[in-house]
Design a protein around this motif. Structure first.
Motif, PDB file in Angstrom:
ATOM      1  N   LYS A  64       0.839  -1.191   0.000  1.00  0.00           N
ATOM      2  CA  LYS A  64       0.000   0.000   0.000  1.00  0.00           C
ATOM      3  C   LYS A  64       0.889   1.262   0.000  1.00  0.00           C
ATOM      4  O   LYS A  64       2.101   1.177   0.166  1.00  0.00           O
ATOM      5  N   VAL A  65       0.253   2.413  -0.168  1.00  0.00           N
ATOM      6  CA  VAL A  65       1.005   3.618  -0.522  1.00  0.00           C
ATOM      7  C   VAL A  65       0.717   4.764   0.446  1.00  0.00           C
ATOM      8  O   VAL A  65      -0.448   5.100   0.701  1.00  0.00           O
ATOM      9  N   ILE A  66       1.781   5.377   0.956  1.00  0.00           N
ATOM     10  CA  ILE A  66       1.686   6.571   1.801  1.00  0.00           C
ATOM     11  C   ILE A  66       2.051   7.783   0.947  1.00  0.00           C
ATOM     12  O   ILE A  66       3.127   7.816   0.334  1.00  0.00           O
ATOM     13  N   VAL A  67       1.161   8.762   0.886  1.00  0.00           N
ATOM     14  CA  VAL A  67       1.347   9.953   0.055  1.00  0.00           C
ATOM     15  C   VAL A  67       1.609  11.163   0.952  1.00  0.00           C
ATOM     16  O   VAL A  67       0.829  11.438   1.873  1.00  0.00           O
ATOM     17  N   LEU A  68       2.680  11.884   0.671  1.00  0.00           N
ATOM     18  CA  LEU A  68       3.051  13.075   1.433  1.00  0.00           C
ATOM     19  C   LEU A  68       2.722  14.321   0.614  1.00  0.00           C
ATOM     20  O   LEU A  68       3.060  14.400  -0.579  1.00  0.00           O
ATOM     21  N   VAL A  69       2.070  15.308   1.264  1.00  0.00           N
ATOM     22  CA  VAL A  69       1.609  16.512   0.561  1.00  0.00           C
ATOM     23  C   VAL A  69       2.095  17.747   1.326  1.00  0.00           C
ATOM     24  O   VAL A  69       1.662  18.014   2.450  1.00  0.00           O
ATOM     25  N   HIS A  70       2.973  18.508   0.722  1.00  0.00           N
ATOM     26  CA  HIS A  70       3.593  19.658   1.384  1.00  0.00           C
ATOM     27  C   HIS A  70       2.640  20.836   1.528  1.00  0.00           C
ATOM     28  O   HIS A  70       1.602  20.921   0.875  1.00  0.00           O
ATOM     29  N   GLY A  71       3.020  21.785   2.373  1.00  0.00           N
ATOM     30  CA  GLY A  71       2.265  23.008   2.575  1.00  0.00           C
ATOM     31  C   GLY A  71       2.880  24.181   1.833  1.00  0.00           C
ATOM     32  O   GLY A  71       3.742  24.029   0.968  1.00  0.00           O
ATOM     33  N   GLY A  72       2.411  25.403   2.211  1.00  0.00           N
ATOM     34  CA  GLY A  72       2.937  26.605   1.584  1.00  0.00           C
ATOM     35  C   GLY A  72       1.863  27.584   1.161  1.00  0.00           C
ATOM     36  O   GLY A  72       2.071  28.404   0.262  1.00  0.00           O
ATOM     37  N   ALA A 149      -2.361  19.586   4.066  1.00  0.00           N
ATOM     38  CA  ALA A 149      -3.371  18.894   4.864  1.00  0.00           C
ATOM     39  C   ALA A 149      -4.771  19.259   4.378  1.00  0.00           C
ATOM     40  O   ALA A 149      -5.661  18.400   4.304  1.00  0.00           O
ATOM     41  N   HIS A 150      -4.981  20.531   4.042  1.00  0.00           N
ATOM     42  CA  HIS A 150      -6.264  20.958   3.487  1.00  0.00           C
ATOM     43  C   HIS A 150      -6.564  20.203   2.195  1.00  0.00           C
ATOM     44  O   HIS A 150      -7.672  19.683   1.994  1.00  0.00           O
ATOM     45  N   ILE A 151      -5.577  20.109   1.306  1.00  0.00           N
ATOM     46  CA  ILE A 151      -5.750  19.386   0.042  1.00  0.00           C
ATOM     47  C   ILE A 151      -6.067  17.913   0.310  1.00  0.00           C
ATOM     48  O   ILE A 151      -6.961  17.333  -0.323  1.00  0.00           O
ATOM     49  N   SER A 152      -5.376  17.321   1.261  1.00  0.00           N
ATOM     50  CA  SER A 152      -5.576  15.903   1.588  1.00  0.00           C
ATOM     51  C   SER A 152      -6.971  15.665   2.149  1.00  0.00           C
ATOM     52  O   SER A 152      -7.664  14.708   1.768  1.00  0.00           O
ATOM     53  N   LEU A 153      -7.400  16.519   3.086  1.00  0.00           N
ATOM     54  CA  LEU A 153      -8.741  16.393   3.660  1.00  0.00           C
ATOM     55  C   LEU A 153      -9.818  16.560   2.590  1.00  0.00           C
ATOM     56  O   LEU A 153     -10.775  15.770   2.522  1.00  0.00           O
ATOM     57  N   MET A 154      -9.657  17.578   1.767  1.00  0.00           N
ATOM     58  CA  MET A 154     -10.641  17.817   0.718  1.00  0.00           C
ATOM     59  C   MET A 154     -10.689  16.654  -0.262  1.00  0.00           C
ATOM     60  O   MET A 154     -11.778  16.247  -0.706  1.00  0.00           O
ATOM     61  N   GLY A 173      -3.912  21.726   9.209  1.00  0.00           N
ATOM     62  CA  GLY A 173      -4.630  22.039   7.981  1.00  0.00           C
ATOM     63  C   GLY A 173      -5.800  22.975   8.195  1.00  0.00           C
ATOM     64  O   GLY A 173      -6.616  22.756   9.094  1.00  0.00           O
ATOM     65  N   PRO A 174      -5.956  24.031   7.394  1.00  0.00           N
ATOM     66  CA  PRO A 174      -7.170  24.850   7.459  1.00  0.00           C
ATOM     67  C   PRO A 174      -8.383  23.987   7.139  1.00  0.00           C
ATOM     68  O   PRO A 174      -8.379  23.237   6.161  1.00  0.00           O
ATOM     69  N   SER A 175      -9.422  24.078   7.953  1.00  0.00           N
ATOM     70  CA  SER A 175     -10.571  23.200   7.754  1.00  0.00           C
ATOM     71  C   SER A 175     -11.905  23.934   7.735  1.00  0.00           C
ATOM     72  O   SER A 175     -12.926  23.336   7.412  1.00  0.00           O
ATOM     73  N   PHE A 227      -3.707  17.269  14.142  1.00  0.00           N
ATOM     74  CA  PHE A 227      -2.627  17.810  14.958  1.00  0.00           C
ATOM     75  C   PHE A 227      -2.603  19.335  14.788  1.00  0.00           C
ATOM     76  O   PHE A 227      -2.432  19.836  13.666  1.00  0.00           O
ATOM     77  N   TYR A 228      -2.762  20.059  15.909  1.00  0.00           N
ATOM     78  CA  TYR A 228      -2.826  21.515  15.836  1.00  0.00           C
ATOM     79  C   TYR A 228      -2.069  22.139  17.004  1.00  0.00           C
ATOM     80  O   TYR A 228      -1.845  21.494  18.036  1.00  0.00           O
ATOM     81  N   GLY A 229      -1.696  23.409  16.828  1.00  0.00           N
ATOM     82  CA  GLY A 229      -1.042  24.162  17.879  1.00  0.00           C
ATOM     83  C   GLY A 229      -2.012  25.114  18.554  1.00  0.00           C
ATOM     84  O   GLY A 229      -2.930  25.632  17.905  1.00  0.00           O
ATOM     85  N   ASN A 230      -1.794  25.383  19.843  1.00  0.00           N
ATOM     86  CA  ASN A 230      -2.726  26.257  20.571  1.00  0.00           C
ATOM     87  C   ASN A 230      -2.392  27.735  20.420  1.00  0.00           C
ATOM     88  O   ASN A 230      -3.086  28.586  20.976  1.00  0.00           O
ATOM     89  N   ALA A 231      -1.340  28.049  19.662  1.00  0.00           N
ATOM     90  CA  ALA A 231      -0.988  29.458  19.437  1.00  0.00           C
ATOM     91  C   ALA A 231      -0.623  29.671  17.967  1.00  0.00           C
ATOM     92  O   ALA A 231       0.309  30.393  17.643  1.00  0.00           O
ATOM     93  N   ASP A 232      -1.382  29.043  17.088  1.00  0.00           N
ATOM     94  CA  ASP A 232      -1.096  29.091  15.650  1.00  0.00           C
ATOM     95  C   ASP A 232      -1.568  30.424  15.076  1.00  0.00           C
ATOM     96  O   ASP A 232      -2.760  30.743  15.148  1.00  0.00           O
TER      97      ASP A 232
END
Length: 289
Positions: A64-72, A149-154, A173-175, A227-232
């Motif tokens: 099976k395949v793990i796909v990594l998707v960068h941010g920016g 993460a936004h792209i992956s969720l969508m 990821g922005p959600s 996974f999120y930060g409390n001061a993002d």
């Protein structure tokens, strides 16, 4: 008698040859070596490239395949930013293939949405089409950071009708673009308009809602790690709590972790916790049979 002996010997030799040939084929199947293919093209745009890491002893039954998707922020970034994950994945999941993707970054001529979701779709379709050549099983886990993460969720929540994606790792990821953090920012409407290809959506579409993964959750969504930060300063924690609530309501298996810090700039032990949770999720939802 001599003629019968010749016939027996002939068929014996033929049987031996066929048996050896089958044994040889079997051996060849068993000794596939690990291979790496860098900057594989999956489209006509120069940015449509991915790196593919194939494990040894792979097969269409198990790999099976793990796909990594960068941010920016949908307008910058590169797959090189996700390379730090790869040694860990290889160590912890040596029987999985890894794909580290680039997508076409948004600019004045190329909007992000839905093009970047379709870029990920093109990667998955290409790998699926080439499954026999690559000796992989086209079931996928997506791990994205920020815009990735936004792209992956969508993609999972709205663009995966065949349920090829089995899990999503969402790192900051922005959600929810309806969140006041975004909607009350005077610059946000112009930024959103620049990111959207309006011709790809019906007239009158509420883009803030349609492009928010939290509002695309359904009972068909895949298990998701948050996974999120409390001061993002870029993605408010309220985005995470909204997505968490939607996943709860839909009965989707998920876990929500909040770390001290901002947009992924967390303590080293927190980063290790992210890796460990992702690894456990891979074992559970993308395990090797």
């Amino acid at each position: 008698m001599k003629k019968i002996l010749v016939i027996v010997l002939f068929f014996g030799i033929q049987f031996s040859f066929v048996s050896c040939s089958k044994d040889s084929d079997s051996i060849n199947e068993q000794i596939l070596m690990a291979e790496t293919f860098m900057n594989v093209s999956y489209g006509s745009n120069a940015q449509q490239k991915y790196d593919l890491y194939l494990p040894a002893d792979r097969s269409t039954e198990k790999t099976k395949v793990i796909v990594l998707v960068h941010g920016g922020g949908w307008v910058e970034g590169d797959k090189a930013e996700m390379e730090f994950f790869i040694p860990y994945i290889k160590l912890r999941h040596p029987n999985h293939a890894i794909v580290n993707i680039n997508y076409v970054l948004a600019d004045a001529n190329t909007p992000a949405f839905p093009n970047q979701f379709l870029n990920l779709d093109a990667v998955i379709n290409k790998l699926t089409t080439e499954k026999n050549e690559l000796n992989i099983l086209p079931q996928f886990g997506l791990i994205g950071v920020s815009a990735g993460a936004h792209i992956s969720l969508m993609y999972d929540y709205a663009y995966d009708p065949d349920d090829q994606v089995k899990m999503v790792g969402d790192i900051v990821g922005p959600s929810d673009f309806t969140d006041p953090f975004y909607s009350e920012n005077p610059a946000f409407p112009a930024y959103m308009a620049a990111l959207v290809d309006e011709s790809a959506y019906p007239t009158g579409t509420d883009y803030a809602t349609v492009l928010s993964p939290a509002f695309r959750v359904s009972n068909a969504s895949s298990p998701t790690l948050l996974f999120y930060g409390n001061a993002d300063p870029l993605v408010p924690l309220s985005n995470a709590t909204t997505l968490n609530s939607k996943l709860n309501n839909a009965g989707i298996d998920h876990n929500f972790t909040v770390y001290n810090g901002g947009h992924g700039d967390w303590a080293p032990n927190d980063i290790e916790d992210v890796k460990a949770q992702l690894s456990a999720f891979v074992d559970t939802y993308l395990g090797v049979n």
